[in-house]
Structures are given as structure tokens and as C-alpha cells.
Design a protein around this motif. Structure first.
Motif, PDB file in Angstrom:
ATOM      1  N   HIS A 159      -4.126  -3.327  -1.489  1.00 30.15           N
ATOM      2  CA  HIS A 159      -4.781  -2.707  -1.568  1.00 30.15           C
ATOM      3  C   HIS A 159      -4.755  -3.175  -3.038  1.00 30.15           C
ATOM      4  CE1 HIS A 159      -5.097   2.128  -2.551  1.00 30.15           C
ATOM      5  NE2 HIS A 159      -6.048   1.592  -2.675  1.00 30.15           N
ATOM      6  N   CYS A 218       0.718  -1.412  -0.166  1.00 28.11           N
ATOM      7  CA  CYS A 218      -0.046  -0.050  -0.205  1.00 28.11           C
ATOM      8  C   CYS A 218       0.732   1.055  -0.155  1.00 28.11           C
ATOM      9  CB  CYS A 218      -1.103   0.069   1.038  1.00 28.11           C
ATOM     10  SG  CYS A 218      -1.869   1.443   1.157  1.00 28.11           S
ATOM     11  N   ARG A 227      -5.854  11.704   6.852  1.00 22.83           N
ATOM     12  CA  ARG A 227      -5.296  12.117   5.225  1.00 22.83           C
ATOM     13  C   ARG A 227      -6.253  10.830   4.585  1.00 22.83           C
ATOM     14  NH1 ARG A 227       1.363  11.537   7.687  1.00 22.83           N
ATOM     15  NH2 ARG A 227       0.979  13.534   8.602  1.00 22.83           N
ATOM     16  N   ARG A 228      -7.522  11.158   3.913  1.00 27.38           N
ATOM     17  CA  ARG A 228      -7.804  10.410   3.480  1.00 27.38           C
ATOM     18  C   ARG A 228      -7.863  10.826   2.018  1.00 27.38           C
ATOM     19  NH1 ARG A 228      -8.153   4.488   3.568  1.00 27.38           N
ATOM     20  NH2 ARG A 228     -11.022   4.712   3.133  1.00 27.38           N
ATOM     21  N   ARG A 229      -8.349   9.631   0.851  1.00 31.73           N
ATOM     22  CA  ARG A 229      -8.092  10.866  -0.181  1.00 31.73           C
ATOM     23  C   ARG A 229      -9.051  11.492  -0.384  1.00 31.73           C
ATOM     24  NH1 ARG A 229      -6.711   6.143  -4.511  1.00 31.73           N
ATOM     25  NH2 ARG A 229      -7.689   5.126  -2.691  1.00 31.73           N
ATOM     26  N   GLU A 249     -11.886   1.180  -1.975  1.00 33.39           N
ATOM     27  CA  GLU A 249     -11.252   1.990  -1.594  1.00 33.39           C
ATOM     28  C   GLU A 249     -13.053   2.688  -2.877  1.00 33.39           C
ATOM     29  OE1 GLU A 249      -9.933   3.905   0.200  1.00 33.39           O
ATOM     30  OE2 GLU A 249      -8.674   2.506   1.354  1.00 33.39           O
ATOM     31  N   LEU A 303      -0.255   4.209   0.575  1.00 36.94           N
ATOM     32  CA  LEU A 303      -0.848   5.378   0.976  1.00 36.94           C
ATOM     33  C   LEU A 303      -0.635   5.933   2.690  1.00 36.94           C
ATOM     34  CD1 LEU A 303      -4.942   4.605  -0.066  1.00 36.94           C
ATOM     35  CD2 LEU A 303      -3.647   6.037  -1.130  1.00 36.94           C
ATOM     36  N   ARG A 304      -0.865   6.869   2.772  1.00 39.52           N
ATOM     37  CA  ARG A 304      -0.243   6.995   3.839  1.00 39.52           C
ATOM     38  C   ARG A 304      -1.607   7.722   4.978  1.00 39.52           C
ATOM     39  NH1 ARG A 304       3.610   4.037   2.671  1.00 39.52           N
ATOM     40  NH2 ARG A 304       5.513   4.590   2.512  1.00 39.52           N
ATOM     41  N   CYS A 305      -2.376   6.552   5.516  1.00 39.54           N
ATOM     42  CA  CYS A 305      -3.523   7.414   6.220  1.00 39.54           C
ATOM     43  C   CYS A 305      -2.256   7.353   7.840  1.00 39.54           C
ATOM     44  CB  CYS A 305      -4.470   5.979   6.375  1.00 39.54           C
ATOM     45  SG  CYS A 305      -5.320   5.708   4.610  1.00 39.54           S
TER      46      CYS A 305
END
Length: 440
Positions: free
Chosen positions: A182, A137, A263-265, A224, A139-141
Motif C-alpha cells: 500500500h 495493508c 468495501r472501497r473507501r 489509491e 484495508l479490507r476490500c
């Protein structure tokens, strides 16, 4: 006498898949599973580090296996082993720590496995088989540690997956669940520096799997909302006889301000729009989700926004989690941590909303035909004017709802578990559908 093996898995579907891959690899060189009364020669523990509780449970299992199997070699793998290898290596009985899941073939070769499996031939003890299609993954949630322990995107070759699913179906599995760290990023690692018409994505894999013959269905695990594209919805609609009408979309919060801190997109507007598109294309689809309550700084107004978003989305199921500080993530250092007692209250409040939404969704299915995967069976004896012998079949419908089917004992071959059966929903209660077999 064959060497004895015991495995233990914590965490997600990907972990369960990877444990089974190691297990089947060792079986190729003669290992057999331990019975409850036997001691193991080798123990494999696949750990989870999503929360501090996952770390604690992983340590507990390793210590218990070391006590119960004092001569065994204990191999520890998984996300906790990746995050804290020295800590894991110091646990009693641990002889090897696998810090990267890409090392699984090397692990098996060190045990003497020459023919390292590229996929599974079956999934022990399960009617629904998990198939890992990608790892990693990017992403950096702010609340999640997983991108730090599984940072590299790696999609499995499409043909390997197709052949694995073919074997699983031949082995009798009637539901295949595609999973990944992911899932919606399947193929992304191949698409860099390629023009868009040449990209390979999850939809390509789905279309290819739908060409396979056999009596089985496909389910997607967590995805997602941004990846619920018109193309994905079209594939699900075009192959409604193969892909179940269910998506698990990760919401995490129904408040835009909390989503920004996470920090969701995306925001709630986009999320709800994807739910709408899915419902417009598919008849009464199930939409389940995950929600974290009590995220740092979450106000009462923000929590109320989450409740309202969930009601608007009309989820069929909500997995509710109280926020848990995960050392090493930005959220753990945020100010205004919500007290545990308030987090518990909010879990209970959202749980009430979840129960009502689930009941509403179940009622909407009454009168419709669904497909049931039978997973357990037990006899029933009714004593009245005469003795009636019946059987209770339990399973999971295509819309990810538990269901019960009662019929005469020995009705036909479909009474066996592990089969797909067409049924009609006649009623529902708080946690399951009541169904009858569709005539013919």
C-alpha cells in the motif's frame, strides 16, 4: 565449485523485489545463478495468492523445479506460503517455508549470510529497478486476500531507501519504481501518536530522493486515489524533471454501488476529482488503472456505469480483470455470482473501450517531447537503391507508453540500451508511440 541458485517469482513488483533481495544475499556467500543446462543446489520460489490461479501456478513451479533439480533444497516464500504453509510444505522437494517476509534476514542467516543486505545493489536483467518502500495493508476490500497475509504496516527507513536508490543509479538503472503493498501508506506506521506537523509521508520520501544527483527518473507504482493529495501533485509538479507524469490509480469499478460492495473507501465522484486535479497541474499526464468486471451482483446498468466512468477518466491504459473468487474473502460468499461467460463478455467490452481511450491518449501526445528509456535494440537492413543499416530501439516513455525509435546504426552512444533519451512523438498506432530523436 560455487553453489548453484535458481529463483522463480510470481506476482507483484514487491515479490520481484524480495526475490532479488534473497538472491543478492545468497550471492554474498558464493552462490551463482544456474544456466539453463545446470541443476540447482537451492531453488527459491516466491509465490502469489491473489487468485486461485496464482496458487496453482505456484504449485506447478515448485513441482517442476523438484523434477528438474532432484537434489536441490527448495525454499518457498510469498503470500501463498503465508496463507497455506502446510499445503506448501507438502509439495515435493520443499525443505523450508517462509511464512512471513520479515523472516528474510533470518532465512539468509541460516544459509550463512552474515552481512544481510538492507537493500539492493542492482536489479538483475532490468533497466527499471523496483524499490520496495513499505509492506502491509490495513484495508479490507471484500475481494482481496492480501491484507490477511500481509496485515502489518511496516515502512522502510527513509535513509535506507535513499542509499539504495543511490546504489541503483550508480549501477546504471535509469528508472526507479517505488512500490509497496500500500504505497500511499508509506510512513503511516510511524505517525501514530504524533502531531500532524511531524508526520512522515510518501511526499517526504519523494522530495528527499529528488535531491539525489544522477541521470534517472522516479515512477510511482499503484496508489489509491484518496492518496493523490494536493501535496503529492505539487511534489510531482515541482520535480517534473525527476518524477514521471504518470500515476496508476486503482479504480476497480466505476459503479458506486459495486464499490460499496467491494468495501472501497471512495466513490467515483472523488476518484474523477483527483484525476481532474492531476490533469490541471501536469501537462498531459498518463493515468492508468485496474478494473475488475463481473463482481458479484454486478448488473448490466452497473457495468455500463463502469464504462462511462472509464471514458470520463480518460485513462491511458486499463488493466482489465474478470472477477475471480478468492476463498477466504467476503466476496467469495456473496450471492449472485456473475456467470463466467458474462464476465468474459464484459472483459471484451471494456477492452474495446480501453483500446479507444489508449488511442486517444497516444494521439494527444503527437508533436510533444517525451523522455524514452531505451530497453531493447535490434538491427534493421533496408535494401533499395542502396543498403541502409538502421537500428530499432524500443522502450518505455515517461508517460508509460511503449515507443519505437528508428535511426542510423551507430548514431551515437545513446544507441545503447538502458539510457534516457529525449524524443519527439511523430505518430502512434494501437499499442505504441513512434518517435524521433529531439534535435540537439
Amino acid at each position: 565449485m560455487s553453489a548453484k541458485l535458481r529463483v522463480a517469482t510470481l506476482g507483484c513488483k514487491v515479490n520481484q523485489y524480495e526475490t532479488e533481495l534473497v538472491r543478492q544475499g545468497l550471492q554474498r556467500i558464493g552462490f551463482t545463478d544456474c544456466s539453463d543446462s545446470e541443476r540447482a543446489d537451492v531453488c527459491v520460489v516466491n509465490t502469489c495468492t491473489v487468485t486461485a490461479e496464482g496458487d496453482s501456478k505456484s504449485r506447478q513451479i515448485v513441482r517442476r523445479l523438484a523434477r528438474q533439480n532432484p537434489q536441490a533444497k527448495i525454499v518457498v516464500m510469498g503470500c501463498y506460503a503465508t496463507r497455506a504453509p502446510e499445503e506448501v510444505g507438502a509439495l515435493p522437494g520443499v525443505t523450508e517455508v517462509v511464512t512471513d517476509k520479515r523472516e528474510i534476514p533470518d532465512l539468509l542467516s541460516r544459509f550463512g549470510v552474515v552481512d544481510v543486505p538492507t537493500g539492493l545493489d542492482g536489479f538483475s536483467g532490468r533497466h527499471r529497478a523496483y524499490v520496495k518502500v513499505q509492506d502491509g495493508c490495513l484495508l479490507r476490500c471484500s475481494y482481496c486476500i492480501i491484507p490477511y497475509v500481509r496485515p502489518k504496516l511496516e515502512s522502510r527507513p527513509l535513509e535506507h531507501i535513499v542509499e539504495e536508490v543511490r546504489r541503483l543509479v550508480d549501477a546504471g538503472h535509469r528508472e526507479v519504481v517505488l512500490t509497496g503493498i500500500h504505497l500511499g501508506h508509506y510512513g503511516v506506521d510511524w505517525n501514530r501518536n504524533k502531531p500532524k506537523p511531524q508526520w512522515i509521508r510518501l511526499t517526504h520520501l519523494l522530495r528527499r530522493l529528488c535531491q539525489l544527483s544522477g541521470d534517472f527518473r522516479i515512477r510511482l507504482s499503484s496508489i489509491e486515489a484518496t492518496e493523490v493529495t494536493r501535496e503529492l501533485i505539487a511534489v510531482m509538479k515541482d520535480h517534473g524533471d525527476r518524477i514521471v507524469p504518470h500515476l496508476h490509480l486503482c479504480l476497480q469499478s466505476g459503479s458506486d454501488s459495486v464499490l460499496r460492495r467491494m468495501r472501497r473507501r471512495w466513490g467515483t465522484r472523488m476518484f474523477l476529482d483527483r484525476c481532474r486535479l492531476f490533469r490541471e497541474a501536469i501537462d498531459r499526464p498518463a493515468i492508468s488503472t485496474d478494473v475488475i468486471v463481473g463482481f458479484p451482483g454486478e448488473t448490466e446498468a452497473e457495468f455500463e456505469q463502469t464504462l462511462e466512468t472509464c471514458r470520463h477518466a480518460g485513462f491511458s491504459k486499463i488493466h482489465v480483470f474478470p472477477y475471480s473468487q478468492r476463498r477466504g474473502t467476503p466476496a467469495a460468499e456473496m450471492q449472485d455470482q456473475v456467470p463466467k461467460s458474462l464476465r468474459s463478455e464484459r472483459v471484451a467490452s471494456l477492452g474495446e473501450v480501453e483500446r479507444q481511450l489508449r488511442a486517444n491518449y497516444f494521439k494527444s501526445l503527437v508533436g510533444s517531447e517525451v523522455e524514452l528509456l531505451t530497453e531493447s535494440q535490434k538491427p534493421i537492413v533496408r535494401i533499395g537503391n542502396s543498403i541502409e543499416r538502421e537500428q530499432l530501439l524500443r522502450g518505455t516513455t515517461c508517460r508509460y507508453a511503449a515507443a519505437e525509435l528508428v535511426e542510423r546504426a551507430g548514431h551515437d552512444c545513446h544507441s545503447e540500451t538502458g539510457r534516457l533519451v529525449k524524443v519527439q512523438v511523430t505518430d502512434s498506432d494501437s499499442d505504441r508511440l513512434i518517435v524521433t530523436r529531439t534535435p540537439g
